[in-house]
Write a protein that holds these residues in place. Structure first.
Motif, short mmCIF file in Angstrom:
data_model
loop_
_atom_site.label_atom_id
_atom_site.label_comp_id
_atom_site.label_asym_id
_atom_site.label_seq_id
_atom_site.Cartn_x
_atom_site.Cartn_y
_atom_site.Cartn_z
N ARG A 136 51.28 39.11 50.01
CA ARG A 136 50.03 39.00 49.02
C ARG A 136 50.37 38.53 47.62
NH1 ARG A 136 47.92 40.72 45.00
NH2 ARG A 136 50.06 42.08 44.76
N SER B 218 47.81 37.29 43.80
CA SER B 218 46.44 37.47 43.49
C SER B 218 46.02 35.50 43.25
CB SER B 218 46.59 37.60 41.86
OG SER B 218 46.65 39.19 41.95
N ARG C 167 43.50 32.62 41.98
CA ARG C 167 42.77 32.29 41.06
C ARG C 167 42.03 30.91 41.23
NH1 ARG C 167 47.04 35.52 38.83
NH2 ARG C 167 46.16 37.50 38.36
N GLN D 89 37.20 35.33 31.10
CA GLN D 89 38.38 34.69 31.65
C GLN D 89 38.21 33.40 32.26
OE1 GLN D 89 41.22 37.66 33.44
NE2 GLN D 89 39.58 39.02 33.27
N ILE E 23 39.26 33.20 35.94
CA ILE E 23 38.30 33.94 36.87
C ILE E 23 36.90 33.64 36.90
CG2 ILE E 23 37.52 36.45 37.16
CD1 ILE E 23 40.72 36.21 37.30
N VAL F 263 42.19 40.90 42.28
CA VAL F 263 41.43 41.97 41.59
C VAL F 263 41.23 41.70 40.00
CG1 VAL F 263 41.76 44.63 40.87
CG2 VAL F 263 42.56 43.64 43.22
N GLY G 256 39.77 43.49 36.51
CA GLY G 256 39.50 44.75 35.87
C GLY G 256 39.11 44.65 34.44
N SER H 131 54.79 36.98 41.61
CA SER H 131 55.19 37.34 40.20
C SER H 131 56.31 38.48 40.48
CB SER H 131 53.94 38.12 39.60
OG SER H 131 53.48 39.08 40.53
N ARG I 124 58.99 41.75 40.04
CA ARG I 124 58.64 43.24 39.88
C ARG I 124 60.04 44.05 39.36
NH1 ARG I 124 54.31 41.92 41.11
NH2 ARG I 124 52.83 42.58 42.76
C1 LIG Z 1 43.64 46.88 38.10
C2 LIG Z 1 43.73 45.54 37.82
C3 LIG Z 1 42.94 44.92 37.15
C4 LIG Z 1 43.26 43.33 37.16
N1 LIG Z 1 42.67 42.63 36.32
C5 LIG Z 1 42.83 41.30 36.46
C6 LIG Z 1 42.18 40.38 35.46
O1 LIG Z 1 41.13 40.85 34.58
N2 LIG Z 1 42.26 39.09 35.51
C7 LIG Z 1 43.27 38.57 36.13
O2 LIG Z 1 43.31 37.18 36.14
N3 LIG Z 1 44.01 39.56 37.02
C8 LIG Z 1 43.79 40.70 37.23
N4 LIG Z 1 44.52 41.47 38.04
C9 LIG Z 1 45.72 40.83 38.66
C10 LIG Z 1 47.03 41.16 38.17
O3 LIG Z 1 47.11 40.41 36.91
C11 LIG Z 1 47.94 40.94 39.24
O4 LIG Z 1 47.88 41.78 40.31
C12 LIG Z 1 49.37 40.97 38.71
O5 LIG Z 1 49.95 40.22 37.64
C13 LIG Z 1 50.67 40.84 39.76
O6 LIG Z 1 50.32 39.50 40.22
P1 LIG Z 1 50.02 39.63 41.99
O7 LIG Z 1 48.77 40.33 42.11
O8 LIG Z 1 50.07 38.03 42.25
O9 LIG Z 1 51.28 40.36 42.70
C14 LIG Z 1 44.45 42.82 37.85
C15 LIG Z 1 44.97 43.72 38.94
C16 LIG Z 1 44.67 45.02 38.93
C17 LIG Z 1 45.41 45.97 40.07
#
Ligand SMILES: Cc1cc2nc3c(=O)[nH]c(=O)nc-3n(C[C@H](O)[C@H](O)[C@H](O)COP(=O)(O)O)c2cc1C
Length: 179
Positions: free
Chosen positions: A10, A12, A14, A65, A68, A121, A123, A158, A160
């Motif tokens: 997994r 994130s 975009r 953003q 986003i 996600v 937030g 990313s 850890r």
């Molecule tokens: C509670 C929460 C809020 C987040 N808010 C944003 C956000 O507003 N914009 C964004 O681009 N990513 C957001 N993320 C994604 C994180 O940036 C991302 O999970 C983190 O950098 C790790 O990358 P990965 O998910 O690809 O492993 C959020 C993640 C979490 C858990």
């Protein structure tokens, strides 16, 4: 894919393809999101499935953003996760409605992968604006939202922290034994 592979793969996303996703798949994903554990099994979470271009556009803008905002337009759905704090508990200063909701969101994110779908996600958004867009009542919290659709490009993972920084053995900050 077993559960370890799903979790490890997994990321994130975009950037999304505009390809349609059947509503049945979305419902199936949300069904398993709701299988998450929760405070007293009260299930404080609520999901709003948004597929209207007007609302998706506004939700994207509410994040302030650009990346986003683009993702919310491209993806066929934005899923908004809300919670009713009254349907959860508070202990040791922790308001568990956010915790319950996060568990449901993690289920959603992983179940999406089982359907080859991606998420990110979000937030960081203006809650008042989001509530206005979707007519969400005052007593309900907006926890997060995510675009949901097929990934257009898959970025590298990313990093850890190392386990030594986050996992201890028997007492606080005691190192984990080998073997
Ligand atoms: C509670 C929460 C809020 C987040 N808010 C944003 C956000 O507003 N914009 C964004 O681009 N990513 C957001 N993320 C994604 C994180 O940036 C991302 O999970 C983190 O950098 C790790 O990358 P990965 O998910 O690809 O492993 C959020 C993640 C979490 C858990």
């Amino acid at each position: 894919m077993n559960v370890y592979d799903t979790i490890n793969n997994r990321v994130s996303i975009r950037s999304y393809k505009s390809d349609k996703v059947e509503l049945e798949k979305v419902k199936k994903i949300i069904d398993v999101a709701c299988m998450a554990p929760s405070w007293g099994n009260k299930q404080c979470w609520r999901f709003i499935i948004v597929d209207s271009m007007v609302e998706k556009n506004l939700l994207g803008k509410a994040s302030n953003q650009p990346v986003i905002a683009k993702a919310c337009i491209e993806a066929p759905y934005v899923i908004v996760l809300c919670a009713n704090p009254k349907e959860s508990g508070v202990k040791n200063g922790i308001e568990y409605y956010a915790f319950d909701s996060a568990l449901a969101m993690e289920n959603l994110v992983l179940a999406a992968m089982a359907e080859d779908l991606s998420t990110c996600v979000v937030g960081w958004f203006d809650e008042r604006v989001v509530k206005g867009i979707l007519n969400i009542p005052e007593n309900i919290k907006v926890i997060a939202y995510t675009p949901l659709g097929y990934a257009n490009e898959i970025p590298k993972h990313s990093t850890r922290k190392k386990p030594e920084q986050t996992v201890f053995y028997n007492t606080w900050e005691a190192p984990l034994k080998n073997g």
